[in-house]
Write a protein that holds these residues in place. Structure first.
Motif, PDB file in Angstrom:
ATOM      1  N   ALA A  28      40.614  31.550 -14.139  1.00 39.74           N
ATOM      2  CA  ALA A  28      42.010  31.941 -14.053  1.00 39.74           C
ATOM      3  C   ALA A  28      42.240  32.293 -12.520  1.00 39.74           C
ATOM      4  O   ALA A  28      41.902  33.758 -12.073  1.00 39.74           O
ATOM      5  CB  ALA A  28      42.461  33.229 -14.936  1.00 39.74           C
ATOM      6  N   ARG A  29      42.985  31.696 -11.651  1.00 38.24           N
ATOM      7  CA  ARG A  29      43.285  31.938 -10.407  1.00 38.24           C
ATOM      8  C   ARG A  29      44.697  32.871 -10.456  1.00 38.24           C
ATOM      9  O   ARG A  29      45.777  32.095 -10.299  1.00 38.24           O
ATOM     10  CB  ARG A  29      43.235  30.718  -9.510  1.00 38.24           C
ATOM     11  CG  ARG A  29      43.308  31.222  -7.923  1.00 38.24           C
ATOM     12  CD  ARG A  29      43.039  29.888  -6.830  1.00 38.24           C
ATOM     13  NE  ARG A  29      43.044  30.655  -5.769  1.00 38.24           N
ATOM     14  CZ  ARG A  29      42.289  29.954  -4.782  1.00 38.24           C
ATOM     15  NH1 ARG A  29      42.478  28.448  -4.813  1.00 38.24           N
ATOM     16  NH2 ARG A  29      42.360  30.494  -3.424  1.00 38.24           N
ATOM     17  N   LEU A  30      44.645  34.092  -9.956  1.00 36.62           N
ATOM     18  CA  LEU A  30      45.672  34.891 -10.341  1.00 36.62           C
ATOM     19  C   LEU A  30      46.560  34.993  -8.859  1.00 36.62           C
ATOM     20  O   LEU A  30      47.637  35.296  -8.922  1.00 36.62           O
ATOM     21  CB  LEU A  30      45.197  36.337 -10.663  1.00 36.62           C
ATOM     22  CG  LEU A  30      44.594  36.262 -11.926  1.00 36.62           C
ATOM     23  CD1 LEU A  30      44.285  37.793 -12.424  1.00 36.62           C
ATOM     24  CD2 LEU A  30      45.194  35.550 -13.062  1.00 36.62           C
ATOM     25  N   ALA A  31      45.758  34.838  -7.724  1.00 34.04           N
ATOM     26  CA  ALA A  31      46.436  35.022  -6.461  1.00 34.04           C
ATOM     27  C   ALA A  31      45.276  34.048  -5.468  1.00 34.04           C
ATOM     28  O   ALA A  31      44.070  33.826  -5.899  1.00 34.04           O
ATOM     29  CB  ALA A  31      46.500  36.303  -5.763  1.00 34.04           C
ATOM     30  N   PRO A  32      45.589  33.852  -4.107  1.00 32.83           N
ATOM     31  CA  PRO A  32      44.738  33.241  -3.353  1.00 32.83           C
ATOM     32  C   PRO A  32      43.209  33.901  -3.401  1.00 32.83           C
ATOM     33  O   PRO A  32      42.346  33.466  -3.165  1.00 32.83           O
ATOM     34  CB  PRO A  32      45.313  33.173  -2.264  1.00 32.83           C
ATOM     35  CG  PRO A  32      46.960  33.111  -2.406  1.00 32.83           C
ATOM     36  CD  PRO A  32      46.983  33.947  -3.635  1.00 32.83           C
ATOM     37  N   GLY A  33      43.332  35.296  -3.468  1.00 36.32           N
ATOM     38  CA  GLY A  33      42.232  36.051  -3.293  1.00 36.32           C
ATOM     39  C   GLY A  33      41.735  36.688  -4.538  1.00 36.32           C
ATOM     40  O   GLY A  33      41.188  37.793  -4.356  1.00 36.32           O
ATOM     41  N   GLU A  34      42.171  36.230  -5.834  1.00 37.21           N
ATOM     42  CA  GLU A  34      41.868  36.929  -6.895  1.00 37.21           C
ATOM     43  C   GLU A  34      41.662  35.858  -8.067  1.00 37.21           C
ATOM     44  O   GLU A  34      42.518  34.942  -8.271  1.00 37.21           O
ATOM     45  CB  GLU A  34      42.777  38.002  -7.473  1.00 37.21           C
ATOM     46  CG  GLU A  34      42.433  38.558  -8.681  1.00 37.21           C
ATOM     47  CD  GLU A  34      43.593  39.707  -8.948  1.00 37.21           C
ATOM     48  OE1 GLU A  34      43.223  40.555  -9.916  1.00 37.21           O
ATOM     49  OE2 GLU A  34      44.568  40.027  -8.376  1.00 37.21           O
ATOM     50  N   ALA A  35      40.326  36.002  -8.670  1.00 40.37           N
ATOM     51  CA  ALA A  35      40.110  35.181  -9.852  1.00 40.37           C
ATOM     52  C   ALA A  35      39.608  35.974 -11.131  1.00 40.37           C
ATOM     53  O   ALA A  35      38.896  36.924 -10.845  1.00 40.37           O
ATOM     54  CB  ALA A  35      39.177  33.999  -9.529  1.00 40.37           C
ATOM     55  N   LEU A  36      40.002  35.487 -12.224  1.00 39.31           N
ATOM     56  CA  LEU A  36      39.340  36.075 -13.508  1.00 39.31           C
ATOM     57  C   LEU A  36      38.796  34.875 -14.217  1.00 39.31           C
ATOM     58  O   LEU A  36      39.184  34.101 -14.442  1.00 39.31           O
ATOM     59  CB  LEU A  36      40.783  36.705 -14.166  1.00 39.31           C
ATOM     60  CG  LEU A  36      40.381  36.871 -15.904  1.00 39.31           C
ATOM     61  CD1 LEU A  36      39.423  38.142 -16.096  1.00 39.31           C
ATOM     62  CD2 LEU A  36      41.487  37.502 -16.578  1.00 39.31           C
ATOM     63  N   GLY A  60      41.124  25.117  -8.076  1.00 38.97           N
ATOM     64  CA  GLY A  60      41.628  24.357  -7.179  1.00 38.97           C
ATOM     65  C   GLY A  60      42.632  25.537  -6.518  1.00 38.97           C
ATOM     66  O   GLY A  60      42.364  26.758  -6.406  1.00 38.97           O
ATOM     67  N   GLU A  61      43.334  25.002  -5.614  1.00 40.83           N
ATOM     68  CA  GLU A  61      43.976  25.862  -4.455  1.00 40.83           C
ATOM     69  C   GLU A  61      45.252  26.558  -5.334  1.00 40.83           C
ATOM     70  O   GLU A  61      45.817  27.676  -4.757  1.00 40.83           O
ATOM     71  CB  GLU A  61      44.684  24.964  -3.384  1.00 40.83           C
ATOM     72  CG  GLU A  61      43.467  24.206  -2.785  1.00 40.83           C
ATOM     73  CD  GLU A  61      43.984  23.331  -1.466  1.00 40.83           C
ATOM     74  OE1 GLU A  61      45.355  23.297  -1.402  1.00 40.83           O
ATOM     75  OE2 GLU A  61      43.124  22.723  -0.440  1.00 40.83           O
ATOM     76  N   ALA A  62      45.936  25.970  -6.289  1.00 47.23           N
ATOM     77  CA  ALA A  62      47.293  26.527  -6.790  1.00 47.23           C
ATOM     78  C   ALA A  62      46.605  27.780  -7.612  1.00 47.23           C
ATOM     79  O   ALA A  62      45.866  28.000  -8.555  1.00 47.23           O
ATOM     80  CB  ALA A  62      47.735  25.647  -7.672  1.00 47.23           C
ATOM     81  N   SER A  63      47.671  29.088  -7.331  1.00 46.68           N
ATOM     82  CA  SER A  63      47.340  30.174  -7.883  1.00 46.68           C
ATOM     83  C   SER A  63      48.268  30.139  -9.471  1.00 46.68           C
ATOM     84  O   SER A  63      48.980  29.209  -9.317  1.00 46.68           O
ATOM     85  CB  SER A  63      47.937  31.249  -7.159  1.00 46.68           C
ATOM     86  OG  SER A  63      47.265  31.601  -5.923  1.00 46.68           O
ATOM     87  N   ASN A  64      47.858  30.951 -10.346  1.00 50.66           N
ATOM     88  CA  ASN A  64      48.559  31.168 -11.654  1.00 50.66           C
ATOM     89  C   ASN A  64      48.385  29.809 -12.363  1.00 50.66           C
ATOM     90  O   ASN A  64      49.284  29.281 -13.109  1.00 50.66           O
ATOM     91  CB  ASN A  64      50.092  31.212 -11.384  1.00 50.66           C
ATOM     92  CG  ASN A  64      50.488  32.508 -11.175  1.00 50.66           C
ATOM     93  OD1 ASN A  64      49.814  33.563 -11.508  1.00 50.66           O
ATOM     94  ND2 ASN A  64      51.406  32.724 -10.305  1.00 50.66           N
ATOM     95  N   ARG A  65      47.118  29.230 -12.167  1.00 56.35           N
ATOM     96  CA  ARG A  65      46.636  28.164 -12.871  1.00 56.35           C
ATOM     97  C   ARG A  65      45.193  28.474 -13.385  1.00 56.35           C
ATOM     98  O   ARG A  65      44.393  29.311 -12.776  1.00 56.35           O
ATOM     99  CB  ARG A  65      46.380  27.006 -12.066  1.00 56.35           C
ATOM    100  CG  ARG A  65      47.775  26.279 -11.670  1.00 56.35           C
ATOM    101  CD  ARG A  65      48.694  25.845 -12.798  1.00 56.35           C
ATOM    102  NE  ARG A  65      48.018  24.772 -13.209  1.00 56.35           N
ATOM    103  CZ  ARG A  65      48.451  24.149 -14.470  1.00 56.35           C
ATOM    104  NH1 ARG A  65      49.654  24.545 -14.869  1.00 56.35           N
ATOM    105  NH2 ARG A  65      47.977  23.275 -15.134  1.00 56.35           N
TER     106      ARG A  65
END
Length: 243
Positions: free
Chosen positions: A96-104, A80-85
């Motif tokens: 885990a979306r840590l920021a608009p341009g970062e994912a784990l 999804g679009e929300a970070s920290n989710r």
């Protein structure tokens, strides 16, 4: 063919686990703590109360860049679009979306993650313009804190309110735990509150010891795959905790 014990890769916490009486099994080429000498029922009870597991050997992968969303979508991963989710995927992995341009991307709690292998094989510098691979599997450690007392225990070492009523399921906090920068991902297992803790690999031994010290008040102890599997087996019960 099974990998001989002496040839299996080891977590940086291997010696600490061994000192607590861990018995190991092979998983993905690693020696992973299976249990700690308790009867099966006692292992399960420990996990339901307060247990700490080392998941550093489990697959994970990271991506950064302005183009991560379309590239991940093209490889079969959606977030999804929300970070920290954290966004659960069909195969049990979570992004885990840590920021608009970062994912784990994290494997499931059994250590499986076919999506991670797919992403790893699909990515190349030439083909993934604006999406860069981050070697999270080589640079970070991954601990799992689970059990009914986990939220209370975390209050001793983290200023963020991580109780279920304040920290929703799949929420992420990028914060300090025991004075370390830690990514905290809430992902309950059945009825047990559970938190993934991701930090720098060099800090693994310190964080492990600090958490065990904070857990002593609640009779917390290390747990292995047997206890996690027990929680997973009870994961479909209807009385799971609300977020």
């Amino acid at each position: 063919m099974a990998i001989p014990a002496e040839e299996r890769r080891r977590s940086p916490l291997y010696r600490a686990l061994e000192a607590h009486g861990a018995r190991f099994e092979a998983l993905g080429g690693f020696a992973v703590a299976s249990e700690f000498g308790r009867e099966a029922a006692a292992e399960a009870a420990q996990a339901e109360s307060l247990g700490l597991a080392d998941l550093t050997s489990f697959p994970r992968i990271g991506f950064k860049g302005w183009n991560i969303v379309p590239w991940l979508a093209g490889a079969g991963a959606e977030m999804g679009e929300a970070s920290n989710r954290a966004y659960p995927q069909a195969d049990g992995t979570r992004i885990a979306r840590l920021a608009p341009g970062e994912a784990l991307v994290l494997a499931d709690r059994s250590g499986a993650g076919s999506l991670i292998q797919t992403l790893d094989e699909a990515w190349s510098m030439a083909e993934a313009d604006g999406c860069f691979r981050v070697a999270r599997d080589e640079t970070s450690c991954w601990l799992l804190l689970a059990g009914a007392h986990a939220p209370s225990m975390l209050a001793k070492v983290c200023a963020v309110d991580l109780r279920p009523q304040a920290f929703a399921a799949d929420a992420i906090a990028q914060t300090n735990v025991a004075r370390l920068n830690v990514i905290v991902v809430r992902g309950d297992i059945g009825r047990a509150p559970a938190y993934d803790l991701i930090t720098d690999l060099a800090s693994a031994v310190y964080l492990w010891g600090a958490l065990l010290d904070a857990m002593a008040e609640y009779d917390g102890a290390p747990i292995g795959l047997a206890a996690i599997r027990s929680l997973l087996d009870g994961g479909d019960e209807e009385d799971a905790p609300s977020s």
